[in-house]
Design an enzyme around this catalytic site. Structure first.
Site, PDB file in Angstrom:
ATOM      1  N   GLU A   1      -8.950  -0.586   6.152  1.00  0.00           N
ATOM      2  CA  GLU A   1      -7.711  -0.778   6.733  1.00  0.00           C
ATOM      3  C   GLU A   1      -7.902  -0.685   8.450  1.00  0.00           C
ATOM      4  OE1 GLU A   1      -3.181   1.062   6.804  1.00  0.00           O
ATOM      5  OE2 GLU A   1      -4.563   2.533   6.340  1.00  0.00           O
TER       6      GLU A   1
ATOM      7  N   SER B   1       4.627  -1.427   3.909  1.00  0.00           N
ATOM      8  CA  SER B   1       5.219  -2.668   4.653  1.00  0.00           C
ATOM      9  C   SER B   1       5.444  -3.828   3.470  1.00  0.00           C
ATOM     10  CB  SER B   1       3.965  -3.251   5.689  1.00  0.00           C
ATOM     11  OG  SER B   1       3.777  -2.368   6.774  1.00  0.00           O
TER      12      SER B   1
ATOM     13  N   SER C   1       1.245   6.557   2.862  1.00  0.00           N
ATOM     14  CA  SER C   1       2.035   7.600   3.703  1.00  0.00           C
ATOM     15  C   SER C   1       3.013   8.010   3.054  1.00  0.00           C
ATOM     16  CB  SER C   1       2.522   6.744   4.943  1.00  0.00           C
ATOM     17  OG  SER C   1       1.506   6.379   5.694  1.00  0.00           O
TER      18      SER C   1
ATOM     19  N   GLN D   1       0.864  -1.148   0.136  1.00  0.00           N
ATOM     20  CA  GLN D   1       0.216   0.007  -0.105  1.00  0.00           C
ATOM     21  C   GLN D   1       0.932   1.130   0.027  1.00  0.00           C
ATOM     22  OE1 GLN D   1      -1.597   1.064   3.714  1.00  0.00           O
ATOM     23  NE2 GLN D   1      -3.590   1.769   2.885  1.00  0.00           N
ATOM     24  N   GLY D   2       0.684   2.172  -0.934  1.00  0.00           N
ATOM     25  CA  GLY D   2       1.281   3.302  -0.941  1.00  0.00           C
ATOM     26  C   GLY D   2       0.495   4.620  -0.570  1.00  0.00           C
TER      27      GLY D   2
END
Length: 760
Positions: free
Chosen positions: A618, A535, A503, A500-501
């Site tokens: 999430e 992550s 932050s 997941q992109g």
């Protein structure tokens, strides 16, 4: 303040009817004048109001229709009694209608039932149950009161204490030790030898003490064959009922307090705009809604259960949570209202007093945590289950999960466990929550939790598959048909690993502050920017990400949602070493990365809609009780290996943590079912993340304490049962849980604004 129950709970028509009727009746006296007028006086409730309740059918709420009752289930009755609690109503619905009426109904004297139950339902007869013999005791076996046979009838000698409405009750149902065991007897209030002394409670009600000296019983209500079981059942019904009233008490107290801090000004501003007060109010809101979820689940379990043990677990879980939460909320409300909250001119003190009484009655929070722990059994042992899903999961894990992977010292990555992911896919278990038409299992949230619980018991600790938990549900809802066909089967099969992109450096929890840009160039987007805390990016095949596609638009309006191949030229991954020594966090750099236009999900500049949906997914994922159940499983095994579960103080700490996690399961199911219905969750999902991540930290705090010097070793500890754990790593891994996905402080800010509607 938002009515969350109306917003997300799927109430039946019958439940809505009961709730609305009770709300209409209970809201007639908003200033609680009647409660004030009755304090210190006798009787402690209004007989006229009691007859009015009878006309509405409430005095026979649990009685069968054949004797004039309504025969409500607890799923309905809890809604009625919540409104009763909101109004601080003094009418003894629980004491007379449920406890005394329930004891008579559960007895084995049929003529007695036919004689008296219709009168109870009609409001013409008000009995009460006298069973308790010492403060704090919850034993149904009488020791201070005995029944002997004299001249062909039962005669009672002894003492009973903490009897509700004893000064005005028409009759008493008294438990006593007979020759063949515990039995229940009907005693008239004017029976010779019966003395009644009464003391006023802090909330204006009364407790009475009965002294019985050769008191003749009118009749046997329940013989020794059934009395103990009948008494256990009705007391558990009373505990659920008291829990529902406690929910009403704390809910209304919080509403009053939130309204107060919105308008009370200090330093030229409403005190409700002060972040410290907002966060305290949010914590109380979380407790109220957690209690609501637990009560609703417990009521449904109680209605469905045939086993007395299941009913006892449901009642104790609800009573433990609601007793603890109501006192915390009521105390917090006094604090937020300041000096006026301590005066008798402010209604909030009345709610604190009622919470004190109901929290202590029928067992306090610590009593029911202990009772739950004793009856729920050892969570590490595989007890026989009647649930076919649990049995199948256990069998599959035993046959297929590699033994050497059980209870790993650190969480295992998706790449290392790809063979396991494919076995799940072959079994059809890769996506328990996905709809069946998209290849999922279509399980309810409750069944998903049951499945996860078996995985935890078996020691399965594998990194979350973000394609399954996050991207897949989003594509099902917003993706094009081509995207669904291209990606969903490959996600299920384990052929695509995702990261997941979201932050970015400097943005923190301000997701809309992202700076990674995507410029449309023909049929491709050109992406430049920098993501962080991504992550397992080093293992991923693809990334789903938010990018800014219109720098001139408002922050949330110029964002789009893209899918990109991690092998694309221009993508660089740098791993970040964390406190555990592992490097699952990564930075991802984009330098003129070209992404096909067809990889845009949901339309240009519509990414914020996707962002909110995915954040909800999430936070649901992070709010899954499984996050804390795995370290809780390790804690239990470590405490068991050292004999600490036999120490009452340590066992009490463990039982409290266990219910903190179990209770979150009720909230998780409540919210996950909203998604399963195809509806969207709003800010309320932040409650899950706050509770479970902070509970996880409390679990690992105790794990560190129990581990003592061994917890500071940088190597795994192996227990006698073969369980291996790296205690320090569990402690370290819980630290960022309250940060990622939006920090706990940000979540509290969101709830203060969106749910409590407090001023900025």
């Amino acid at each position: 303040m938002i009515d969350l129950s109306s917003r997300i709970d799927a109430l039946s028509d019958d439940e809505r009817m009961v709730r609305d009727a009770a709300a209409a009746y209970s809201s007639r006296d908003p200033e609680y004048r009647r409660v004030r007028d009755l304090r210190g006086q006798s009787p402690s409730y209004d007989r006229a109001a009691w007859r009015e309740l009878a006309e509405m059918g409430w005095t026979g709420c649990r009685l069968p229709e054949s004797v004039g009752g309504m025969q409500l289930g607890f799923a309905q009755l809890a809604l009625l009694l919540e409104q009763h609690g909101r109004a601080l109503a003094s009418e003894p619905l629980t004491a007379a209608a449920l406890l005394a009426g329930g004891a008579l109904l559960a007895g084995d004297n049929e003529p007695l039932k036919q004689e008296w139950l219709p009168r109870l339902a009609a409001g013409d007869w008000t009995p009460t149950l006298a069973w308790q013999e010492a403060a704090g005791s919850q034993s149904v076996q009488p020791s201070a009161t005995r029944a002997t046979q004299r001249e062909g009838r039962a005669v009672l000698d002894g003492r009973k204490c903490f009897v509700p409405i004893g000064e005005t009750a028409d009759a008493f149902i008294v438990s006593a030790a007979a020759a063949d065991g515990c039995a229940l007897y009907l005693v008239d209030r004017d029976a010779p030898g019966l003395a009644i002394s009464t003391q006023t409670r802090v909330d204006g009600g009364t407790w009475s003490e009965l002294t019985l000296k050769a008191v003749p019983a009118r009749a046997v209500v329940a013989s020794a064959k059934v009395a103990a079981a009948a008494l256990e059942r009705v007391l558990d019904e009373g505990r659920l009922a008291a829990s529902a009233e406690l929910l009403g008490v704390m809910g209304r107290a919080l509403e009053i307090t939130v309204d107060y801090i919105k308008v009370r000004e200090q330093f030229g501003k409403p005190i409700g705009s002060f972040q410290a007060l907002q966060h305290r109010a949010v914590d109380m809101f979380v407790l109220v809604e957690l209690s609501r979820a637990v009560l609703r689940q417990s009521a449904q379990r109680f209605d469905a259960a045939e086993d007395p043990g299941e009913r006892a677990l449901a009642a104790s879980q609800a009573k433990a949570r609601c007793s603890d939460a109501a006192l915390k909320v009521a105390k917090g409300c006094v604090q937020l209202q300041g000096g006026i909250g301590y005066t008798d001119e402010c209604n909030i003190g009345l709610f604190l007093k009622r919470a004190m009484v109901l929290a202590a009655w029928l067992g306090d929070a610590s009593t029911h945590r202990r009772r739950y722990g004793e009856r729920a059994g050892d969570p590490s042992e595989e007890v026989e289950s009647s649930d076919p899903l649990r049995r199948e999961v256990r069998s599959f894990l035993t046959a297929n999960f590699p033994p050497e992977w059980r209870f790993p010292a650190t969480r295992m990555g998706i790449k290392d466990t790809l063979s396991w992911q494919r076995k799940l896919a072959e079994k059809g278990w890769a996506a328990p929550g996905w709809p069946t038409e998209h290849g999922g299992m279509g399980l309810s949230a409750y069944d998903q939790l049951a499945m996860a619980e078996e995985f935890d018991r078996h020691g399965v600790s594998i990194a979350t598959n973000m394609g399954i938990t996050m991207l897949g549900p989003l594509l099902i809802r917003y993706g094009s048909e081509d995207q669904k066909r291209n990606y969903l089967p490959r996600i299920l099969a384990g052929d695509l690993r995702w990261c997941q992109g979201y932050s970015e450096p400097g943005a923190g929890s301000d997701l809309a502050g992202l700076r990674t840009k995507a410029v449309l160039d023909g049929d491709e987007f050109v992406v430049n920017g920098h993501k962080i805390w991504t992550s397992f990016a080093h293992e991923a095949d693809m990334i789903f990400m938010l990018v800014r596609t219109d720098p001139q638009a408002k922050k949330q309006e110029g964002i789009s949602f893209l899918l990109a191949d991690m092998k694309s030229p221009g993508i660089t991954v740098r791993r970040i070493r964390n406190l555990t020594g592992s490097s699952e966090f990564c930075e991802v750099f984009f330098d003129n990365v070209r992404v096909p236009k067809q990889n845009l999900v949901g339309g240009l500049n519509r990414g914020w809609t996707m962002a909110k949906s995915l954040l909800g997914s999430e936070r649901i994922m992070i709010g899954n009780p499984r996050l804390a159940k795995y370290p809780l499983q390790l804690l239990h095994r470590l405490m068991k290996s050292r004999g600490l579960l036999e120490q009452p103080a340590m066992r009490a700490r463990y039982d409290e943590l266990r219910l903190d996690v179990e209770d979150l399961g009720a909230s998780f199911v409540r919210m996950a079912e909203v998604l399963r219905r195809g509806d969207e969750l709003g800010a309320e999902v932040s409650m899950l993340k706050i509770w479970i991540t902070e509970a996880m930290q409390r679990v690992t705090d105790l794990l560190l304490e129990v581990g003592a010097e061994g917890a500071t070793l940088d190597v795994p500890t192996v227990l006698a049962d073969g369980t291996q754990m790296h205690t320090a790593n569990q402690y370290f891994a819980s630290r960022p849980a309250t940060v990622y996905g939006g920090s706990s402080e940000i979540q509290r800010n969101i709830l203060a604004k969106a749910m409590l509607e407090l001023p900025g």
